[in-house]
Enzyme design. Structure first.
Site, mmCIF file in Angstrom:
data_model
loop_
_atom_site.group_PDB
_atom_site.id
_atom_site.type_symbol
_atom_site.label_atom_id
_atom_site.label_comp_id
_atom_site.label_asym_id
_atom_site.label_seq_id
_atom_site.Cartn_x
_atom_site.Cartn_y
_atom_site.Cartn_z
ATOM 1 N N GLU A 199 1.020 -1.186 -0.183
ATOM 2 C CA GLU A 199 0.042 0.017 -0.010
ATOM 3 C C GLU A 199 0.626 1.342 -0.163
ATOM 4 O O GLU A 199 0.674 2.226 -0.837
ATOM 5 C CB GLU A 199 -0.794 0.071 1.115
ATOM 6 C CG GLU A 199 -1.968 -0.934 1.092
ATOM 7 C CD GLU A 199 -1.743 -2.440 1.203
ATOM 8 O OE1 GLU A 199 -2.498 -3.450 1.036
ATOM 9 O OE2 GLU A 199 -0.441 -2.762 1.698
ATOM 10 N N ASP A 241 1.449 13.210 -14.838
ATOM 11 C CA ASP A 241 0.186 13.267 -15.790
ATOM 12 C C ASP A 241 0.066 14.694 -15.790
ATOM 13 O O ASP A 241 -0.484 15.462 -16.938
ATOM 14 C CB ASP A 241 -0.984 12.282 -15.211
ATOM 15 C CG ASP A 241 -2.136 12.790 -15.853
ATOM 16 O OD1 ASP A 241 -2.031 12.382 -17.178
ATOM 17 O OD2 ASP A 241 -3.208 13.051 -15.401
#
Length: 159
Positions: free
Chosen positions: A115, A129
């Site tokens: 995680e 991005d």
């Protein structure tokens, strides 16, 4: 003690490890990684002027969401009830890098290393991005587990 992969049975088939008999303890994992950007991108991140908005704010939320969804991405990873996930940033102007650190906690019978690593990876990918319109040459680097505590295997420190 012999090291062996625990996600395979004796015939070499992939299996999900049975953690049902393990004690529930507090487990913490810390991971980090970096993204190297050009000067214009660094300034846009630092000053909050990127066209897509608050790069670090959006990336932080993406990292937290990714930590919660890790078992949907990593096939043999157990779904966990994460008790806390933080994402921190350090801007490194000398090297034009953003260092991302995630800290994930759970009280359970398996660790949260995957995680923490997924949170860092997704945070870095989100920065990429959001900034790719001005810098396609960004480099993501050095994603690694820095520390883990709790569980049968004990503590691990790699800082």
């Amino acid at each position: 003690m012999e090291n062996k992969f625990n996600h395979f049975d004796n015939e070499g088939n992939a299996i999900m490890v049975d953690v049902g008999n393990k004690n529930a303890t507090e487990r913490i994992a810390i991971a980090s990684g970096k993204i190297r950007v050009n000067r214009d991108t660094f300034l846009a991140i630092e000053q909050g002027t990127a066209k897509k908005g608050d790069v670090l704010g959006v990336a932080r939320v993406a990292g937290i969401m990714a930590a919660k969804k890790t078992s949907e991405l990593i096939p043999l990873c157990h779904p966990l009830m994460i008790t806390n996930c933080t994402i921190d940033f350090e801007l490194l102007p000398k090297t034009l890098e953003v260092e991302v650190t995630s800290k994930v906690k759970v009280t359970g019978n398996t660790g949260v290393e995957m995680e923490a690593l997924t949170a860092v990876s997704t945070t870095l990918l989100t920065i990429y991005d959001m900034c790719k319109a001005i810098d396609k040459a960004m480099e993501i680097d050095n994603i690694h587990l820095r520390r883990k505590t709790g569980g049968k295997s004990g503590d691990f420190i790699n800082e």
